[in-house]
Structures are given as C-alpha cells and as structure tokens.
Design a protein around this motif. Structure first.
Motif, mmCIF file in Angstrom:
data_model
loop_
_atom_site.group_PDB
_atom_site.id
_atom_site.type_symbol
_atom_site.label_atom_id
_atom_site.label_comp_id
_atom_site.label_asym_id
_atom_site.label_seq_id
_atom_site.Cartn_x
_atom_site.Cartn_y
_atom_site.Cartn_z
ATOM 1 N N GLU A 122 0.794 -1.231 0.000
ATOM 2 C CA GLU A 122 0.000 0.000 0.000
ATOM 3 C C GLU A 122 0.831 1.287 0.000
ATOM 4 O OE1 GLU A 122 -3.040 -0.204 3.020
ATOM 5 O OE2 GLU A 122 -3.873 -2.043 2.147
ATOM 6 N N ILE A 123 2.110 1.177 0.354
ATOM 7 C CA ILE A 123 2.969 2.370 0.363
ATOM 8 C C ILE A 123 4.212 2.059 -0.472
ATOM 9 C CG2 ILE A 123 4.118 4.101 1.802
ATOM 10 C CD1 ILE A 123 2.405 3.041 4.168
ATOM 11 N N PRO A 124 4.123 2.196 -1.795
ATOM 12 C CA PRO A 124 5.204 1.783 -2.690
ATOM 13 C C PRO A 124 6.550 2.466 -2.464
ATOM 14 C CG PRO A 124 3.217 2.316 -3.940
ATOM 15 C CD PRO A 124 2.969 2.715 -2.523
ATOM 16 N N GLU A 125 6.558 3.654 -1.858
ATOM 17 C CA GLU A 125 7.816 4.370 -1.637
ATOM 18 C C GLU A 125 8.479 4.001 -0.305
ATOM 19 O OE1 GLU A 125 4.856 6.073 -2.113
ATOM 20 O OE2 GLU A 125 5.067 6.344 -4.259
ATOM 21 N N LYS B 248 9.200 -9.273 -4.778
ATOM 22 C CA LYS B 248 7.826 -8.830 -5.003
ATOM 23 C C LYS B 248 7.645 -7.319 -4.868
ATOM 24 C CE LYS B 248 3.213 -10.338 -3.553
ATOM 25 N NZ LYS B 248 2.500 -11.260 -2.663
ATOM 26 N N TYR B 249 8.376 -6.691 -3.952
ATOM 27 C CA TYR B 249 8.073 -5.297 -3.620
ATOM 28 C C TYR B 249 9.168 -4.279 -3.925
ATOM 29 C CZ TYR B 249 4.025 -7.310 -1.369
ATOM 30 O OH TYR B 249 2.859 -7.989 -1.134
ATOM 31 N N SER B 250 10.302 -4.704 -4.405
ATOM 32 C CA SER B 250 11.318 -3.719 -4.782
ATOM 33 C C SER B 250 10.905 -3.062 -6.091
ATOM 34 C CB SER B 250 12.686 -4.383 -4.927
ATOM 35 O OG SER B 250 13.143 -4.812 -3.666
ATOM 36 N N ASN B 251 11.175 -1.772 -6.199
ATOM 37 C CA ASN B 251 10.801 -1.036 -7.405
ATOM 38 C C ASN B 251 11.717 0.179 -7.542
ATOM 39 O OD1 ASN B 251 9.682 1.236 -5.889
ATOM 40 N ND2 ASN B 251 7.949 -0.118 -5.442
ATOM 41 N N LYS B 252 11.481 0.989 -8.540
ATOM 42 C CA LYS B 252 12.366 2.133 -8.780
ATOM 43 C C LYS B 252 12.341 3.141 -7.637
ATOM 44 C CE LYS B 252 9.007 4.719 -11.488
ATOM 45 N NZ LYS B 252 8.718 5.345 -12.757
ATOM 46 N N HIS B 253 11.287 3.145 -6.840
ATOM 47 C CA HIS B 253 11.209 4.050 -5.689
ATOM 48 C C HIS B 253 11.963 3.510 -4.475
ATOM 49 C CE1 HIS B 253 8.271 6.428 -7.812
ATOM 50 N NE2 HIS B 253 7.530 5.348 -7.998
ATOM 51 N N ARG B 254 12.115 2.235 -4.442
ATOM 52 C CA ARG B 254 12.808 1.612 -3.305
ATOM 53 C C ARG B 254 13.732 0.501 -3.816
ATOM 54 N NH1 ARG B 254 7.327 -0.319 -0.387
ATOM 55 N NH2 ARG B 254 6.600 -1.765 -1.956
ATOM 56 N N ALA B 255 14.820 0.916 -4.423
ATOM 57 C CA ALA B 255 15.794 -0.037 -4.961
ATOM 58 C C ALA B 255 16.356 -0.931 -3.859
ATOM 59 C CB ALA B 255 16.923 0.704 -5.658
ATOM 60 N N GLY C 151 17.220 -8.480 -4.796
ATOM 61 C CA GLY C 151 18.304 -9.284 -4.271
ATOM 62 C C GLY C 151 18.947 -8.684 -3.037
ATOM 63 N N TYR C 152 19.842 -9.441 -2.471
ATOM 64 C CA TYR C 152 20.603 -8.978 -1.301
ATOM 65 C C TYR C 152 21.751 -8.102 -1.766
ATOM 66 C CZ TYR C 152 17.951 -11.952 1.761
ATOM 67 O OH TYR C 152 16.929 -12.498 2.465
ATOM 68 N N HIS C 153 22.161 -7.224 -0.903
ATOM 69 C CA HIS C 153 23.257 -6.314 -1.199
ATOM 70 C C HIS C 153 24.517 -6.799 -0.490
ATOM 71 C CE1 HIS C 153 20.711 -3.259 -3.135
ATOM 72 N NE2 HIS C 153 19.788 -3.770 -2.355
ATOM 73 N N ASN C 154 25.663 -6.370 -0.994
ATOM 74 C CA ASN C 154 26.940 -6.786 -0.392
ATOM 75 C C ASN C 154 27.025 -6.431 1.085
ATOM 76 O OD1 ASN C 154 28.179 -8.123 -2.552
ATOM 77 N ND2 ASN C 154 28.754 -6.181 -3.479
ATOM 78 N N PHE C 155 26.458 -5.297 1.485
ATOM 79 C CA PHE C 155 26.532 -4.940 2.907
ATOM 80 C C PHE C 155 25.723 -5.900 3.770
ATOM 81 C CE2 PHE C 155 23.231 -2.150 1.124
ATOM 82 C CZ PHE C 155 22.150 -2.381 1.974
ATOM 83 N N GLU C 156 24.686 -6.521 3.210
ATOM 84 C CA GLU C 156 23.948 -7.546 3.966
ATOM 85 C C GLU C 156 24.809 -8.805 4.103
ATOM 86 O OE1 GLU C 156 19.302 -6.944 3.056
ATOM 87 O OE2 GLU C 156 20.573 -6.962 1.251
ATOM 88 N N LEU C 157 25.475 -9.184 3.043
ATOM 89 C CA LEU C 157 26.395 -10.326 3.090
ATOM 90 C C LEU C 157 27.520 -10.055 4.078
ATOM 91 C CD1 LEU C 157 27.436 -13.053 2.049
ATOM 92 C CD2 LEU C 157 28.538 -11.802 0.172
#
Length: 181
Positions: free
Chosen positions: A22-25, A55-62, A112-118
């Motif tokens: 409901e809050i895409p950003e 499912k929920y990553s998009n251009k507003h929340r890379a 996907g996961y980011h290097n800082f998460e790894l």
C-alpha cells in the motif's frame, strides 16, 4: 513464536506485506538480533525476506527491503556463540543463500541482497570463530538451560518441541547445570 510470546507470525507477515503493497515508496528494514535461537531458522527467514525483495522492490525503493543482523550481546547466555561448532553449518547455509541471491546491477533491477547484507553475515561468522573462554562458556550454557527451562515452566512452552534440532545442545546445557551446581 517461542520467545516473542503471543506473537502471531502470519498476522505479522501479512501486515508487512500490506504496508509494502500500500505504500510503494516506503522502505523496510528487518532488524534481526542474531542469537542462539535464530541460528537454525535464519535461512528460512532469509528465503521469506528474499520473496519480499522480489515482489516489492521497485524504482522508488531499490533497496526497499533490507535485513540488518546485529548480534545479541546481552544476556550473554543467549548469544549465538554459546552454540557448539556443529551449528556453524546453519550460518554457512545462510551465507550461501545470500551469496546465491545477491543483487546484480542490470540483471534483476532492484532485487536481491546487497553486499553490505552479506558483509554483516560474514561478520557474524568471524565473531563466532574467536576462541571462547571454556569456563565462561560452560557457565553461560548452564544459564541457558536455567533460563529456558524456567521460561517453559512459566509460559507452558517446550524448548525441545519448538527447537528439536537443538535437543542435544539443550541436554548438554542441562548437564552443565548439574555439574556446576
């Protein structure tokens, strides 16, 4: 939910999805305090959070869904470092899962996961590999058993039913309690 007594995981997860839908950003970070009870189920949590990333990553929340993994320091008897070394395989499994699902620029946009998460998970492995003081470790294991046996008595729960993969460890901790008292 064993440690979060009364928590209804399906309701929680449905609410997480509702907010993301409901809050895409909006960006979401799971703050997962890594401890002795999270080691055996953490890869499953990573699978679930990866599904949210897809499912929920998009251009507003890379980097819209992130997983942070600080490790529990206190109470010491619940630190993941009290576990025997054979539990390291669970941490390695989690690390491999993240490595196999890393964000790839231009291949899976925003997913996907980011290097800082790894890197945070690799830090956990390094922390665990430090040699503990054996006497202190035995005392913490005794306290682990004392705490969770009392938790079960008060809450009407069962550590061994909730965490069958930890039964041998729990019995070992029970023996430490007998030996040290």
């Amino acid at each position: 939910a064993y440690i979060r007594h009364g928590m209804q995981w399906p309701n929680y997860w449905n609410n997480v999805e509702k907010i993301l839908r409901e809050i895409p950003e909006m960006k979401l970070t799971f703050m997962c305090t890594y401890n002795a009870l999270s080691v055996t189920s953490f890869t499953e949590f990573l699978r679930n959070s990866y599904e949210l990333k897809l499912k929920y990553s998009n251009k507003h929340r890379a980097a819209g869904v992130l997983v942070d993994m600080p490790y529990l320091r206190y109470p010491e008897h619940q630190k993941f470092t009290i576990l025997p070394k054979e539990f390291k395989s669970y941490i390695i499994e989690s690390k491999k899962f993240i490595e196999n699902h890393l964000y790839k620029e231009g291949v899976q946009p925003y997913q996907g996961y980011h290097n800082f998460e790894l890197n945070k998970l690799e830090r956990l492995i390094s922390y665990w590999e430090a040699e503990p003081d054996k006497d202190r470790l035995n005392l913490l294991r005794k306290d682990f058993y004392s705490f969770f046996s009392e938790h079960d008595r008060r809450r009407g729960t069962s550590f061994t039913e909730t965490f069958p993969e930890m039964n041998n460890f729990y019995l070992m901790c029970k023996q430490y309690r007998k030996d040290l008292e």
